[in-house]
Scaffold this active site. Structure first.
Site, mmCIF file in Angstrom:
data_model
loop_
_atom_site.group_PDB
_atom_site.id
_atom_site.type_symbol
_atom_site.label_atom_id
_atom_site.label_comp_id
_atom_site.label_asym_id
_atom_site.label_seq_id
_atom_site.Cartn_x
_atom_site.Cartn_y
_atom_site.Cartn_z
ATOM 1 N N ASP A 137 -1.527 -2.565 4.899
ATOM 2 C CA ASP A 137 -2.335 -1.378 5.135
ATOM 3 C C ASP A 137 -3.078 -1.447 6.462
ATOM 4 O OD1 ASP A 137 -4.926 0.315 4.863
ATOM 5 O OD2 ASP A 137 -3.688 1.036 3.208
ATOM 6 N N TRP A 164 -3.533 3.884 2.758
ATOM 7 C CA TRP A 164 -2.062 3.968 2.721
ATOM 8 C C TRP A 164 -1.518 3.233 1.507
ATOM 9 C CZ3 TRP A 164 -2.392 7.839 5.354
ATOM 10 C CH2 TRP A 164 -3.108 7.911 6.535
ATOM 11 N N ASP A 165 -2.161 2.148 1.098
ATOM 12 C CA ASP A 165 -1.756 1.484 -0.143
ATOM 13 C C ASP A 165 -1.932 2.404 -1.341
ATOM 14 O OD1 ASP A 165 -0.855 -0.995 0.744
ATOM 15 O OD2 ASP A 165 -2.838 -1.910 0.677
ATOM 16 N N ILE A 166 -3.068 3.088 -1.392
ATOM 17 C CA ILE A 166 -3.322 3.984 -2.522
ATOM 18 C C ILE A 166 -2.324 5.133 -2.535
ATOM 19 C CG2 ILE A 166 -4.993 5.608 -3.500
ATOM 20 C CD1 ILE A 166 -7.198 3.704 -2.447
#
Length: 408
Positions: A137, A164-166
């Site tokens: 991320d 961005w991970d979420i």
């Protein structure tokens, strides 16, 4: 009368993952009622002790991202452990045969190898960059343009939210359900690959920033807490707090003038600067003058006073608060919000836990369930899914292929 089943009841997913994106995708599906079996190496994956930790040393991060799942621990470095994992991933049943992973999918865990055991296997795989190179991320975010448009100066400012991970986790859950629908319709499985950097790039383009460069030659500059393209910014209150005030619509703009009693003074700004304050762009151009008129008013009132005055007014605003203030002061972060309930998390204690944020009118949201202890479900899953006897499971324990809670 029995309650209708949860939205994803009956669906079984095997997750082999670490850190945020795939675990959040799996947890979302588990919170919607799917059976999600997370497989970890014995002793836990590299995220098992990630900060923050409880006083007992339990990862609040890990337990937060793995609620409602089942945990199996296997010696994934041994052929026997890999074979058991393969059997769980490729177990029969129209609602099974689905793998979610963000770990390197090569060798025994590649789609080509696993689909030899089950032709209609669905495999969701997260990678770093679309060319196969690594990314996380923080490295994706640094290249996204957002850190250069954040803050007030020339130095980049990283946000602490792993956005961005979420977003990737939610894309993974959406992609998984899409592939499962294709399999139901056409009877075929497939591998679905998602690149973390593509999640960021798609978001930058969808928000218009790529087109702004191409069409206008414009690069958004950092503006602190000001809202780009409309009026919105932070103000200090008389008691040392801060709040965010936004006016998107004309109704919201008029409400600000009415409640503060500054409507006439604000209206004078338009003719002076030759801008139309009934237009978002005009208010953006006049943002500094508007803020100069409003700032003294906020500085004379406490946050509590402003809260009372703004209640029911139609003004769009929110207080700045740290995590402690969020938990202590905001009723939305409490059981007053139907999304939340309290649960007992082993190794942590009694904590607030969210249900899935989606609220269905026809099917219930399952109550939040705690994250399992590492390896808590190893024996039960091997028995229920693979039909292994207690003697066979015992031999696997003795051989160091399977472990129960906390590596036992």
């Amino acid at each position: 009368m029995a309650s209708p089943p949860s939205p994803l009841s009956g669906l079984r997913i095997v997750e082999v993952s670490a850190f945020i994106a795939a675990p959040i995708g799996g947890m979302t599906l588990a919170q919607l009622g799917a059976e999600v079996i997370r497989i970890d190496p014995i002793g836990g994956n590299i995220d098992h002790k990630r900060w923050p930790l409880s006083p007992e040393g339990t990862s609040l991060y890990w337990t937060g991202l793995n609620k409602a799942k089942r945990s199996v621990t296997l010696a994934l470095n041994k052929p026997e452990g890999q074979e058991i994992a393969r059997a769980l991933i490729c177990a029969p049943g129209e609602d099974a045969g689905i793998l979610l992973t963000n770990l390197p999918a090569s060798g025994w865990m590649s789609h080509a190898a696993l689909s030899q055991s089950r032709e209609d296997l669905i495999m969701l795989r997260l990678i770093g960059n679309s060319d196969g190179s690594g990314a996380v991320d923080y490295t994706v975010n640094s290249a996204s343009g957002f850190p250069m448009a954040t803050g007030r100066g020339e130095e980049p400012v990283n946000h602490v939210l792993p956005a961005w991970d979420i977003a990737a986790g939610l894309y993974l859950s959406t992609g998984l359900l899409s592939a499962e629908r294709v399999r139901r319709r056409e009877g075929r499985g497939q591998e679905v690959v998602l690149a973390l950097s593509d999640v960021a790039l798609a978001s930058v383009a969808n928000l218009g920033y790529v087109a702004d460069v191409q069409v206008n030659g414009a690069v958004r500059q950092p503006m602190g807490n000001e809202l780009y393209g409309a009026f919105g910014r932070d103000f200090a209150t008389g008691d040392g707090r801060r709040l965010m005030l936004v006016a998107i619509s004309n109704r919201q703009w008029r409400a600000i003038g009415k409640v503060t009693g500054l409507g006439e003074k604000l209206a004078m700004i338009g003719p002076m600067l030759d801008v139309d304050l009934n237009d978002e762009g005009g208010r953006f151009e006049a943002r500094h003058a508007i803020a100069a008129v409003l700032a003294p008013w906020f500085a004379k009132h406490s946050l509590a006073e402003i809260t009372r005055l703004f209640e029911g007014s139609g003004i769009l605003w929110g207080p700045y608060q740290d995590f402690g203030q969020l938990v202590r002061e905001d009723p939305r972060c409490s059981t007053a919000n139907p999304m939340f309930a309290e649960l007992d998390q082993p190794g942590v204690g009694r904590v607030l836990a969210p249900r899935v944020p989606l609220d269905f009118s026809g099917t219930p949201r399952p109550d939040p369930r705690p994250a399992p202890r590492l390896g808590e479900d190893s024996d039960a899953v091997l028995s229920e899914v693979l039909g292994l006897s207690s003697a066979a499971i015992g031999r696997l324990h003795d051989a160091g292929v399977v472990a129960g809670p906390d590596g036992r």
